[in-house]
Each structure stands twice: as C-alpha cells, then as structure tokens.
Design a protein around this motif. Structure first.
Motif, PDB file in Angstrom:
ATOM      1  N   ILE A 252       0.861  -1.181   0.000  1.00 29.49           N
ATOM      2  CA  ILE A 252       0.000   0.000   0.000  1.00 29.49           C
ATOM      3  C   ILE A 252       0.896   1.230   0.000  1.00 29.49           C
ATOM      4  N   GLU A 253       0.858   1.966  -1.093  1.00 30.91           N
ATOM      5  CA  GLU A 253       1.667   3.173  -1.252  1.00 30.91           C
ATOM      6  C   GLU A 253       3.141   2.900  -0.958  1.00 30.91           C
ATOM      7  N   GLY A 254       3.627   1.765  -1.476  1.00 34.27           N
ATOM      8  CA  GLY A 254       5.035   1.417  -1.362  1.00 34.27           C
ATOM      9  C   GLY A 254       5.444   0.753  -0.073  1.00 34.27           C
ATOM     10  N   HIS A 255       4.493   0.481   0.822  1.00 34.43           N
ATOM     11  CA  HIS A 255       4.812  -0.123   2.114  1.00 34.43           C
ATOM     12  C   HIS A 255       4.236  -1.536   2.199  1.00 34.43           C
ATOM     13  N   ASP A 256       5.004  -2.444   2.802  1.00 35.61           N
ATOM     14  CA  ASP A 256       4.538  -3.805   3.067  1.00 35.61           C
ATOM     15  C   ASP A 256       3.546  -3.745   4.216  1.00 35.61           C
ATOM     16  N   CYS A 257       2.287  -4.006   3.925  1.00 38.82           N
ATOM     17  CA  CYS A 257       1.239  -3.894   4.936  1.00 38.82           C
ATOM     18  C   CYS A 257       0.495  -5.215   5.103  1.00 38.82           C
ATOM     19  N   THR A 258      -0.078  -5.391   6.270  1.00 40.05           N
ATOM     20  CA  THR A 258      -0.976  -6.502   6.544  1.00 40.05           C
ATOM     21  C   THR A 258      -2.398  -5.964   6.598  1.00 40.05           C
ATOM     22  N   VAL A 259      -3.286  -6.552   5.806  1.00 36.90           N
ATOM     23  CA  VAL A 259      -4.691  -6.165   5.772  1.00 36.90           C
ATOM     24  C   VAL A 259      -5.503  -7.231   6.499  1.00 36.90           C
ATOM     25  N   LEU A 260      -6.333  -6.796   7.424  1.00 34.29           N
ATOM     26  CA  LEU A 260      -7.197  -7.686   8.190  1.00 34.29           C
ATOM     27  C   LEU A 260      -8.645  -7.418   7.822  1.00 34.29           C
ATOM     28  N   ALA A 261      -9.453  -8.467   7.791  1.00 33.02           N
ATOM     29  CA  ALA A 261     -10.885  -8.334   7.527  1.00 33.02           C
ATOM     30  C   ALA A 261     -11.645  -9.248   8.483  1.00 33.02           C
ATOM     31  N   GLN A 262     -12.785  -8.784   8.945  1.00 35.29           N
ATOM     32  CA  GLN A 262     -13.571  -9.539   9.924  1.00 35.29           C
ATOM     33  C   GLN A 262     -15.033  -9.096   9.849  1.00 35.29           C
ATOM     34  N   ARG A 263     -15.938 -10.040   9.997  1.00 40.22           N
ATOM     35  CA  ARG A 263     -17.348  -9.644  10.113  1.00 40.22           C
ATOM     36  C   ARG A 263     -17.523  -8.945  11.446  1.00 40.22           C
ATOM     37  N   SER A 264     -18.028  -7.706  11.386  1.00 40.76           N
ATOM     38  CA  SER A 264     -18.137  -6.900  12.596  1.00 40.76           C
ATOM     39  C   SER A 264     -19.400  -7.247  13.374  1.00 40.76           C
ATOM     40  N   ALA A 265     -19.470  -6.745  14.596  1.00 38.37           N
ATOM     41  CA  ALA A 265     -20.652  -6.968  15.427  1.00 38.37           C
ATOM     42  C   ALA A 265     -21.889  -6.328  14.814  1.00 38.37           C
ATOM     43  N   SER A 266     -21.712  -5.294  13.984  1.00 40.67           N
ATOM     44  CA  SER A 266     -22.837  -4.640  13.331  1.00 40.67           C
ATOM     45  C   SER A 266     -23.356  -5.438  12.139  1.00 40.67           C
ATOM     46  N   TYR A 274      -2.062  -2.187   8.611  1.00 43.84           N
ATOM     47  CA  TYR A 274      -0.931  -1.593   9.333  1.00 43.84           C
ATOM     48  C   TYR A 274       0.365  -2.145   8.741  1.00 43.84           C
ATOM     49  N   PRO A 275       1.513  -1.461   8.947  1.00 40.17           N
ATOM     50  CA  PRO A 275       2.786  -1.974   8.422  1.00 40.17           C
ATOM     51  C   PRO A 275       3.101  -3.345   9.012  1.00 40.17           C
ATOM     52  N   THR A 276       3.418  -4.293   8.161  1.00 42.03           N
ATOM     53  CA  THR A 276       3.614  -5.680   8.591  1.00 42.03           C
ATOM     54  C   THR A 276       4.636  -5.794   9.707  1.00 42.03           C
ATOM     55  N   GLU A 277       4.251  -6.518  10.760  1.00 39.88           N
ATOM     56  CA  GLU A 277       5.040  -6.774  11.964  1.00 39.88           C
ATOM     57  C   GLU A 277       5.336  -5.514  12.762  1.00 39.88           C
ATOM     58  N   GLN A 278       4.624  -4.423  12.487  1.00 41.07           N
ATOM     59  CA  GLN A 278       4.805  -3.185  13.253  1.00 41.07           C
ATOM     60  C   GLN A 278       3.477  -2.830  13.932  1.00 41.07           C
ATOM     61  N   GLU A 279       3.045  -3.716  14.797  1.00 42.82           N
ATOM     62  CA  GLU A 279       1.763  -3.517  15.468  1.00 42.82           C
ATOM     63  C   GLU A 279       1.726  -2.229  16.278  1.00 42.82           C
ATOM     64  N   SER A 280       2.893  -1.753  16.728  1.00 36.56           N
ATOM     65  CA  SER A 280       2.928  -0.516  17.513  1.00 36.56           C
ATOM     66  C   SER A 280       2.500   0.696  16.701  1.00 36.56           C
ATOM     67  N   ALA A 281       2.488   0.582  15.368  1.00 34.59           N
ATOM     68  CA  ALA A 281       2.050   1.697  14.523  1.00 34.59           C
ATOM     69  C   ALA A 281       0.552   1.939  14.655  1.00 34.59           C
ATOM     70  N   PRO A 329      -5.236   5.830  -3.758  1.00 30.52           N
ATOM     71  CA  PRO A 329      -4.408   5.717  -2.552  1.00 30.52           C
ATOM     72  C   PRO A 329      -5.179   5.066  -1.413  1.00 30.52           C
ATOM     73  N   GLY A 330      -4.446   4.426  -0.517  1.00 28.82           N
ATOM     74  CA  GLY A 330      -5.079   3.809   0.648  1.00 28.82           C
ATOM     75  C   GLY A 330      -5.744   2.491   0.313  1.00 28.82           C
ATOM     76  N   LEU A 331      -6.799   2.175   1.064  1.00 26.79           N
ATOM     77  CA  LEU A 331      -7.486   0.891   0.924  1.00 26.79           C
ATOM     78  C   LEU A 331      -8.934   1.106   0.509  1.00 26.79           C
ATOM     79  N   ALA A 332      -9.155   2.004  -0.443  1.00 29.89           N
ATOM     80  CA  ALA A 332     -10.511   2.256  -0.947  1.00 29.89           C
ATOM     81  C   ALA A 332     -10.990   1.043  -1.726  1.00 29.89           C
ATOM     82  N   LEU A 333     -12.270   0.672  -1.530  1.00 34.18           N
ATOM     83  CA  LEU A 333     -12.835  -0.529  -2.135  1.00 34.18           C
ATOM     84  C   LEU A 333     -13.982  -0.190  -3.080  1.00 34.18           C
TER      85      LEU A 333
END
Length: 339
Positions: A252-266, A274-281, A329-333
C-alpha cells in the motif's frame, strides 16, 4: 471452512470454496478479474461429508482440502482432495483415516502445504492433543503422528512460512500451543507456547517475514492480538466481531502492509491495515458493504494484479459477495457485488 476459502490459482483466477449441506462446492473466475462461472462444481465427487472442511494452498497454487466423512454408524474418517487449477474439477476424495485409528470426529481439521507441495492435515485427537498425517515426497501418505499437546479446543491454525516449513497453532486451556518444522520434510516439533486468555475459534496465522509467522487471535477481553513465537503477544485493536480475522499482506503506497478483515458486530465487513510486523504503529477498523447474516464469513486474497480482493460468504443465504481495491491511494474498495 477452516483456512482461506478465497484463493488465487496458479493461472491467476480466483476460486471460492463453499460449504453446502453434505458437500463442498467451488466456483472460479473465467479469467483473471473477469466474470465467474455460473454453476459451482462439487469437490471430490459424490462423497458425503460432515460440515467443517479445511483449505490450504501451496506456493505452486494448488489447493488442498480435508474434511470428515461418515463411515459406519457412530464413526467418521478424514478425506483429502487436491485442486490443481480453478476451472478444472478437483480430485476425488482420498480416505486418510482417523488419528485414533477409529472413532467419531475429534475436532475440525486444518491444512498446510510445504514448499515441495506436500499436504499436511492436522486435527485434534481423542487425547486432547494434535495429530498429523502428511504426504510423502514420492507419493502416498505417511502414518498418523501424535504431536502431543493437551486440552486443545476449537479450530487449529496451520500455516507455511516463507521458509517453506509448516507450522500449526492450537488454542488450549490457559494459552496457545505451537509446533513447527525445524527442517524441511521433518515432523513439526512443539516449541514454547504462550500463556494468554484466548478465545477458542479465533486463531488465524499468516507468514509475515522470512523469519516469522504471526498468529492473530482474540483474547477473553475482546481485544485482537498478534503473537510471534519467541515474543510477547501484542494488542492490536479491539476485535470487530466474534470470529477469526482473515489476513493478507500487500503493498500500500510502497509499504509492506498486513490487511485484516472480519465480520463486525454490526454485521458489516470491517477492514484494518498496518505496516507488517509493526503492530505498535496502530490500526483501526473501517466498515464496508451491506449488513450480512450472522453466519457470514470473510476472506481476503491478492488477485492476479496483486490487488486486495475480499469476499463474504453466507452459508444460510447461499450468497457470495465480492469487492476489490480501487486504483486509488489507501485501501478504498469498490462496491460489493454478488457473484
């Protein structure tokens, strides 16, 4: 379905694997990012199955599936099928037996595939530990192996690291258990686990670097956490919903990112990146699409153009919805559409 049920085949076409009564169905794109086949195929022929199949995929793009089937009254056995290309019929189910030689179902299976294309089927055994049966290099299957463990519950999370070696995670009383191959083709061995209050049925693992796989899970307080063996679990954000996340790495925009998806409570699908393995971000959820039935599942994958594709599946409604990342840019769907 245990594992990623939305996969990209070696020819770039996407396939979805769908539970349907006593069978597993598959549907594929007619071409990369193109329209989908109208009618699904039945995986493995006419064999009747119990619910709860598992899916895994090798670097060769072949999908491996495992499921329980009824045998004699009160007993079941595991079967395995391989799907080489999305628009070809999967192979017939091959019986691979029972971890305790005979008996009823012991737990949902999990599947991983090593760098040589060999399938590994993991399942809880009657003793509460984990058993494994895997394909041999020269064909056929090796014997069932007891990897030990204790008080295992819920779905296992099997994964193949970038090294090509197979790992498996399990939720147990008081924490998480972990096994990994120390050498190619060798039996996975148990390593140091972690004591954590984890919710069973929320494990999902992803290869995140040459050295590590990352396990995502929800703890008893409702937080989505990430853990890499040898480190301490890290709280990422509050879980969007009750089930496991689906995860994929992308640029995503030149960065190695991890994308998560989940059925929400709604009832909608929530995404975070977020940047892969950089959970503190840090990461935060953004919801997308229509409200889904309570049994809806979510899976994400990269398509032939290395773009994120997400699908939601509702077994009760029999519907599959799909969206793709826009060229923005970003994660627009894009808008979700039924296939």
């Amino acid at each position: 379905m245990n594992g990623d049920w939305l996969l990209r085949g070696r020819d770039g076409r996407l396939t979805v694997y769908l539970p349907s009564g006593d069978a597993v169905l598959c549907r594929a794109e007619r071409g990369p990012a193109g329209p989908w086949d109208d009618a699904p195929r039945t995986v493995g022929g006419d064999q009747k199955l119990h619910p709860g199949a598992a899916v895994g995929q090798g670097v060769d793009g072949y999908a491996h599936l495992a499921a329980w089937r009824p045998t004699v009254p009160g007993e079941s056995g595991l079967v395995h099928s391989t799907h080489f290309r999305p628009r070809l019929a999967p192979l017939d189910w091959v019986p691979i037996g029972h971890p305790d030689k005979k008996g009823d179902r012991t737990g949902p299976p999990a599947v991983a595939v090593d760098s040589a294309g060999r399938g590994y089927v993991f399942v809880r055994n009657a003793g509460g530990g984990v058993s494994l049966r895997n394909q041999r290099m020269k064909g056929g299957w090796g014997p069932w192996q007891d990897l030990e463990g204790h008080d295992v519950e819920g779905e296992l999370a099997a994964v193949t690291g970038e090294s090509g070696r197979v790992e498996v995670y399990a939720c147990a009383s008081g924490g998480i258990l972990h096994w990994r191959q120390e050498e190619y083709g060798k039996t996975p061995v148990r390593t140091e686990g972690v004591e954590v209050a984890v919710r069973a049925g929320t494990l999902r693992a992803l290869a995140t670097s040459a050295e590590h796989t990352t396990l995502f899970f929800t703890d008893q307080s409702g937080d989505l956490c990430a853990w890499r063996p040898g480190e301490k679990p890290v709280t990422l954000l509050v879980s969007a919903g009750p089930g496991p996340v689906s995860a994929v790495r992308c640029e995503i925009e030149g960065h190695d990112c991890t994308v998560l998806a989940q059925r929400s409570a709604s009832g909608r699908v929530a995404f975070a990146a977020y940047p892969t393995e950089q959970e503190s971000a840090g990461a935060w959820w953004t919801e997308s699409g229509p409200q889904l039935p309570a049994d809806a599942m979510v899976s994400v994958v990269l398509d032939a153009y290395e773009e994120v594709v997400a699908a939601s599946l509702s077994p009760s409604a029999g519907t599959v919805l799909l969206t793709r990342r826009k060229d923005e840019p970003g994660l627009a769907l894009e808008a979700w559409r039924e296939i």
